[in-house]
Write an enzyme that holds these catalytic residues in place. Structure first.
Site, short mmCIF file in Angstrom:
data_model
loop_
_atom_site.label_atom_id
_atom_site.label_comp_id
_atom_site.label_asym_id
_atom_site.label_seq_id
_atom_site.Cartn_x
_atom_site.Cartn_y
_atom_site.Cartn_z
N GLY A 202 0.83 -1.20 0.00
CA GLY A 202 0.00 0.00 0.00
C GLY A 202 0.86 1.24 0.00
O GLY A 202 2.09 1.18 -0.19
N GLY A 203 0.21 2.39 0.24
CA GLY A 203 0.94 3.65 0.21
C GLY A 203 1.96 3.77 1.33
O GLY A 203 2.95 4.47 1.22
N VAL B 22 4.26 -5.30 3.16
CA VAL B 22 4.29 -6.23 4.29
C VAL B 22 4.73 -7.61 3.80
O VAL B 22 4.21 -8.12 2.80
CB VAL B 22 2.91 -6.33 4.96
CG1 VAL B 22 2.96 -7.30 6.14
CG2 VAL B 22 2.44 -4.96 5.44
N ASP C 289 -7.37 6.55 13.50
CA ASP C 289 -7.51 5.90 12.19
C ASP C 289 -8.19 4.53 12.35
O ASP C 289 -7.74 3.53 11.78
CB ASP C 289 -6.14 5.75 11.51
CG ASP C 289 -6.27 5.59 9.98
OD1 ASP C 289 -7.36 5.89 9.45
OD2 ASP C 289 -5.29 5.18 9.35
#
Length: 605
Positions: A317-318, A322, A433
């Protein structure tokens, strides 16, 4: 001629002297014979059992000098190797690794906690090896509990549960009812409570025979009069050595026998006392060091080794990528390689600084981190079922739908994790978040909150948090983060995000979905409020009796959490109570979409 009556005391003294002489002769001739043959061969209790050699020995089968003090093993009736630790703690031996100086042991009845109160590891040459950390635990006898992590099934019975919780934690962090303290146990490995049939890893000192093993030679005890046992590398004696030893020992044996007996007795008493004190000091120093443990810092070379050269990618992702990794054959981790760090690296500092202080069953554990030059990485416990997002937004409902009872458990576990962040830590932690992507699921689908890059710490007395810019993901950000007209930013902002996530779990889709056929359903929170307010059915997936009741309860709790003004939202403690109840007494909250201004604000999402 000098005559003296022979008394019983003289007879007993002579008997003791003869007995001492007998033992000395046996010891001397055993050493002489040992010069020609190996009287301490490698042994096993059963054919495929662990190899037993120095510093270990089999009691009743081998002489004492075949093993280092404290390393005695014996074979039980089933021909299994047994290690007996102080006091009377008996564990079966699974494996012995002589290179890494590690012995793996387990309880025969799969109930190691039963023996813990009697374990005095400080009186042995062994110490716990843990991939995480050692901690102190309090064992409680409770009438009931919902914390499966803390339960000890083999000690529990009908109508009561025996539980173990960290001694430095707070009891109210765990769902425990009517508990009585049973006992405390210090310095236990964290993973002891993660598995039913735990295998303990014990280490012994590298100072015992390290050089000999590196040279590929056998090791044994020196026979001397020093207080501290010494080891030596053994090799074959040259020809003629046995004869020379016999001549020398025969010449001096008579003159030194009595002195040697006295010295041996004093030496043994002094040696045992000194060993006991030294082991005690060593264990105490070890425990002091472990109290100061933080997540492990790894080099980038370590990270590449753990992940097998970044071979098994789990996601991207950004924020970064992982990878799956292995700390040991039994302990898996997820390693997040962060993208090139720009600015002041606040996200990385937040993540490491915040998670180093957290220990809760519903918060993902930070095992370690890497800050090696420009390389940044975070090492977490591995959670095989990935994120909640995968299961509530999947197009394949039949494959990924978890069922309403499991969704309720996930909602409750997540709420408990947030409550811990808000109330259970020394400082209040605001996540900022909360969303399905950041709720990870372990092998049993227990939720764990992750990704603390946007988190902020504040004191529990602070009701208002200063913010220079909005934090979070659009669609989950509380209104006060975007405009102070709705109120001040506080821990209630996390509760708004949690409510939006709850409604997505109920709807099985994003809260804003322009793909739905009916335009009035495009914004799910408003549509579901209006449906409940009119007494209409939610028209969501129902599989069995009770599902509709769970879905309605989750919906009402979610609507309470997304009230536009923070003052109208419940605390997370109240949210937990609502989720734990049966839902019959829940009332509908005020309509958060009543005014035109608020509805216009809704469209901006």
């Amino acid at each position: 001629m000098y005559n003296r009556t022979w008394t019983p005391e003289m007879g007993r003294s002579m008997e003791r002297f003869i007995l001492l002489l007998h033992f000395l002769l046996v010891a001397i001739f055993a050493e002489l014979i040992g010069a020609g043959r190996d009287e301490c061969p490698e042994s096993r209790c059963r054919h495929h059992g662990p190899a037993i050699r120095f510093p270990f020995r089999l009691k009743d089968r081998q002489p004492e000098h075949c093993g280092y003090p404290g390393f005695d093993l014996y074979c039980n009736d089933n021909n299994q190797a047994v290690l007996e630790l102080p006091s009377s703690v008996k564990l079966l031996v699974k494996n012995i690794n002589y290179k890494s100086h590690e012995i793996q042991v387990y309880d025969e009845h799969a109930c190691l906690p039963r023996q813990l109160p009697h374990l005095k590891l400080s009186a042995s040459p062994f110490q716990f090896k843990s991939s995480y950390s050692l901690g102190d635990y309090t064992f409680l006898n409770c009438s009931s509990t919902e914390e499966s992590w803390s339960q000890i099934p083999c000690l529990s019975g009908l109508g009561y549960d025996i539980c173990a919780i960290p001694s430095d934690g707070f009891v109210h962090d765990f769902q425990l009812l009517s508990c009585t303290k049973v006992y405390n146990v210090s310095s236990l490995p964290y993973e002891l409570f993660g598995y039913q049939n735990i295998v303990l890893h014990l280490n012994w000192s590298y100072s015992i025979c390290e050089d000999c093993e590196a040279k590929g030679r056998k090791c044994g005890l020196k026979k001397n009069n020093r207080a501290e046992p010494e080891t030596q590398c053994l090799g074959k004696l040259p020809k003629g050595a046995l004869t020379k030893r016999l001549e020398v020992i025969g010449a001096v044996f008579g003159s030194i026998l009595l002195v040697l007996g006295i010295v041996l007795v004093l030496y043994r008493a002094h040696r045992l006392d000194k060993i006991k004190k030294e082991y005690q000091v060593k264990i105490e120093n070890f425990l002091v060091d472990y109290k100061a443990l933080k997540p492990t810092r790894y080099s980038y070379a370590d990270i590449k080794r753990i992940t097998n050269q970044l071979k098994d990618k789990l996601g991207e992702g950004g924020y970064g990528t992982v990878f799956k990794g292995n700390l040991t054959n039994e302990i898996l981790v997820a390693v997040k390689i962060l993208n090139n760090i720009t600015g002041n690296g606040e996200d990385f500092i937040n993540e490491v600084g915040t998670m180093a202080t957290i220990h809760h069953v519903n918060v993902v554990r930070l095992v370690g981190f890497c800050a090696d030059g420009s390389k940044r990485a975070l090492v977490y416990e591995f959670l095989p079922n990935e994120s909640l997002e995968k299961f509530i937004f999947s197009q394949d409902d039949k494959k990924h739908f978890l069922g309403w009872e499991k969704l309720q458990d996930i909602a409750l576990g997540t709420a408990k994790g947030i409550e811990y962040l808000h109330q259970g830590c020394d400082q209040r932690i605001l996540h900022f978040d909360i969303k399905p992507h950041n709720i990870l699921l372990d092998g049993n689908f227990n939720p764990k909150i992750s990704d603390f890059g946007l988190a902020k710490l504040c004191s529990k007395e602070e009701s208002v948090v200063s913010m220079t810019a909005a934090r979070g993901t659009m669609g989950y950000i509380a209104p006060e983060m975007l405009s102070r007209n709705f109120g001040n930013v506080s821990y209630k902002s996390d509760i708004y995000s949690f409510g939006m996530m709850l409604l997505e779990m109920v709807g099985g889709r994003k809260n804003i979905d322009i793909r739905v056929e009916n335009p009035s359903q495009a914004y799910f929170p408003e549509w579901v409020y209006n449906s409940l307010d009119k007494g209409e059915e939610l028209r969501i997936r129902i599989e069995k009796v009770g599902d509709a009741k769970i879905a309605k309860k989750l919906t009402i709790v979610g609507l309470w959490c997304i009230q536009w003004y923070p003052v109208d939202r419940p605390s997370m403690k109240v949210v937990v109570q609502m989720l734990e109840g049966d839902g019959d007494n829940l009332i509908m909250p005020p309509n958060p979409f009543a005014s035109t201004i608020q509805m216009n604000s809704t469209v901006t999402y």
